[in-house]
Design a protein around this motif. Sequence first.
Motif, short mmCIF file in Angstrom:
data_model
loop_
_atom_site.label_atom_id
_atom_site.label_comp_id
_atom_site.label_asym_id
_atom_site.label_seq_id
_atom_site.Cartn_x
_atom_site.Cartn_y
_atom_site.Cartn_z
N ASP A 67 73.72 29.83 -33.34
CA ASP A 67 73.26 28.72 -34.16
C ASP A 67 72.32 27.83 -33.36
N LYS A 68 71.12 27.59 -33.88
CA LYS A 68 70.17 26.63 -33.33
C LYS A 68 69.94 26.77 -31.83
N GLY A 69 69.63 28.00 -31.39
CA GLY A 69 69.28 28.22 -30.00
C GLY A 69 70.46 28.33 -29.05
N ARG A 70 71.66 28.41 -29.59
CA ARG A 70 72.85 28.58 -28.76
C ARG A 70 73.70 29.70 -29.33
N CYS A 71 74.52 30.29 -28.47
CA CYS A 71 75.41 31.33 -28.95
C CYS A 71 76.70 31.33 -28.14
N GLY A 72 77.77 31.81 -28.79
CA GLY A 72 79.06 31.94 -28.13
C GLY A 72 79.32 33.40 -27.82
N ILE A 73 79.82 33.64 -26.61
CA ILE A 73 80.11 34.99 -26.15
C ILE A 73 81.61 35.11 -25.91
N ALA A 74 82.22 36.17 -26.42
CA ALA A 74 83.60 36.51 -26.08
C ALA A 74 83.54 37.64 -25.07
N PHE A 75 84.17 37.45 -23.91
CA PHE A 75 84.17 38.48 -22.88
C PHE A 75 85.01 39.68 -23.30
N ASP A 76 84.60 40.87 -22.87
CA ASP A 76 85.40 42.07 -23.14
C ASP A 76 86.73 42.01 -22.40
N GLN A 77 86.72 41.43 -21.20
CA GLN A 77 87.93 41.25 -20.40
C GLN A 77 87.94 39.82 -19.86
N PRO A 78 89.08 39.13 -19.88
CA PRO A 78 89.13 37.77 -19.33
C PRO A 78 88.77 37.76 -17.85
N ILE A 79 88.26 36.62 -17.39
CA ILE A 79 87.91 36.43 -15.99
C ILE A 79 88.65 35.18 -15.48
N ASP A 80 88.59 34.95 -14.21
CA ASP A 80 89.05 33.70 -13.62
C ASP A 80 87.79 32.86 -13.43
N ALA A 81 87.47 32.02 -14.41
CA ALA A 81 86.20 31.30 -14.40
C ALA A 81 86.05 30.39 -13.19
N ILE A 95 75.97 40.12 -19.07
CA ILE A 95 75.52 38.84 -18.51
C ILE A 95 75.65 38.90 -17.00
N ALA A 96 74.51 38.86 -16.30
CA ALA A 96 74.51 38.82 -14.84
C ALA A 96 74.38 37.37 -14.41
N LEU A 97 75.43 36.83 -13.78
CA LEU A 97 75.37 35.48 -13.25
C LEU A 97 74.76 35.50 -11.85
N SER A 98 74.78 36.67 -11.22
CA SER A 98 74.09 36.95 -9.96
C SER A 98 73.94 38.46 -9.91
N GLU A 99 73.33 38.98 -8.86
CA GLU A 99 73.18 40.43 -8.78
C GLU A 99 74.52 41.13 -8.61
N SER A 100 75.54 40.41 -8.12
CA SER A 100 76.84 41.03 -7.90
C SER A 100 77.91 40.61 -8.92
N THR A 101 77.61 39.65 -9.79
CA THR A 101 78.60 39.18 -10.77
C THR A 101 78.06 39.42 -12.17
N VAL A 102 78.58 40.47 -12.81
CA VAL A 102 78.10 40.87 -14.14
C VAL A 102 79.31 40.96 -15.07
N ILE A 103 79.19 40.34 -16.24
CA ILE A 103 80.27 40.27 -17.22
C ILE A 103 79.75 40.83 -18.54
N SER A 104 80.57 41.62 -19.21
CA SER A 104 80.16 42.15 -20.52
C SER A 104 80.93 41.43 -21.62
N GLY A 105 80.29 41.36 -22.79
CA GLY A 105 80.92 40.69 -23.91
C GLY A 105 80.16 40.92 -25.20
N ARG A 106 80.53 40.13 -26.23
CA ARG A 106 79.88 40.23 -27.53
C ARG A 106 79.57 38.85 -28.06
N ILE A 107 78.47 38.75 -28.79
CA ILE A 107 78.11 37.49 -29.44
C ILE A 107 79.04 37.27 -30.62
N VAL A 108 79.72 36.12 -30.65
CA VAL A 108 80.64 35.85 -31.76
C VAL A 108 80.06 34.82 -32.73
N TRP A 109 79.10 34.02 -32.29
CA TRP A 109 78.37 33.11 -33.18
C TRP A 109 77.03 32.78 -32.55
#
Length: 196
Positions: A76-90, A60-74
């Motif tokens: 449903d109806k056009g939405r999905c939940g992502i669990a990050f591979d490593q925690p971030i300071d949101a 997931i690239a939130l900008s060209e310099s901020t990229v986060i990796s993760g996995r889809i955990v659920w």
Amino acid sequence: MRESPEQPDRREGDRYRSVCRIARVSRSDDMGLWRVRNISDKGMMLAADVELAGGEAVEIALSESTVISGRIVWADKGRCGIAFDQPIDAAAVLAALAQEQQAEGYRALRLPIEIEALVLFRNDARPIDLVDISQSGAGFVYDSKLDTGTEIDLLLPGDDQKRPALVRWSKGNRGGLWFRRPLDRTELESVARFRS
């Protein structure tokens, strides 16, 4: 895979709302612009009307310099939940993104693509190679020079709608287009649609 309404919410940490934030999501076989619904230190919710599978890896690239990796955990109806591979300071990530967006030269996220579209002139239609695309424009390679300021209509693959555009810059056979009417984000949820 989705928790039922009777089950408690097991997410830990605060959820930060992110209004009008678009992310470029890359998967093994596709890429697109999806809407961020919320974000925490350990995951996020995204909205996109594409077929998804639990366990699927995403970048997931939130900008060209901020990229986060993760996995889809659920999903449903056009939405999905992502669990990050490593925690971030949101909170820190959102603050940095806000600063970046206000900086001079900021560019919205683009999708790298290699597709042939048609450039439409008054009495002619010719192929043009698009090398990237966003809601507001596209980069191109063309077999001759298109002068800056030239008005064209663009026809994307699999589309029957002419897209009025302006040549924003041009150098040799490369250049950039600005769409007079931005593309809807949902048209860019999957670049695979341009290949079909």
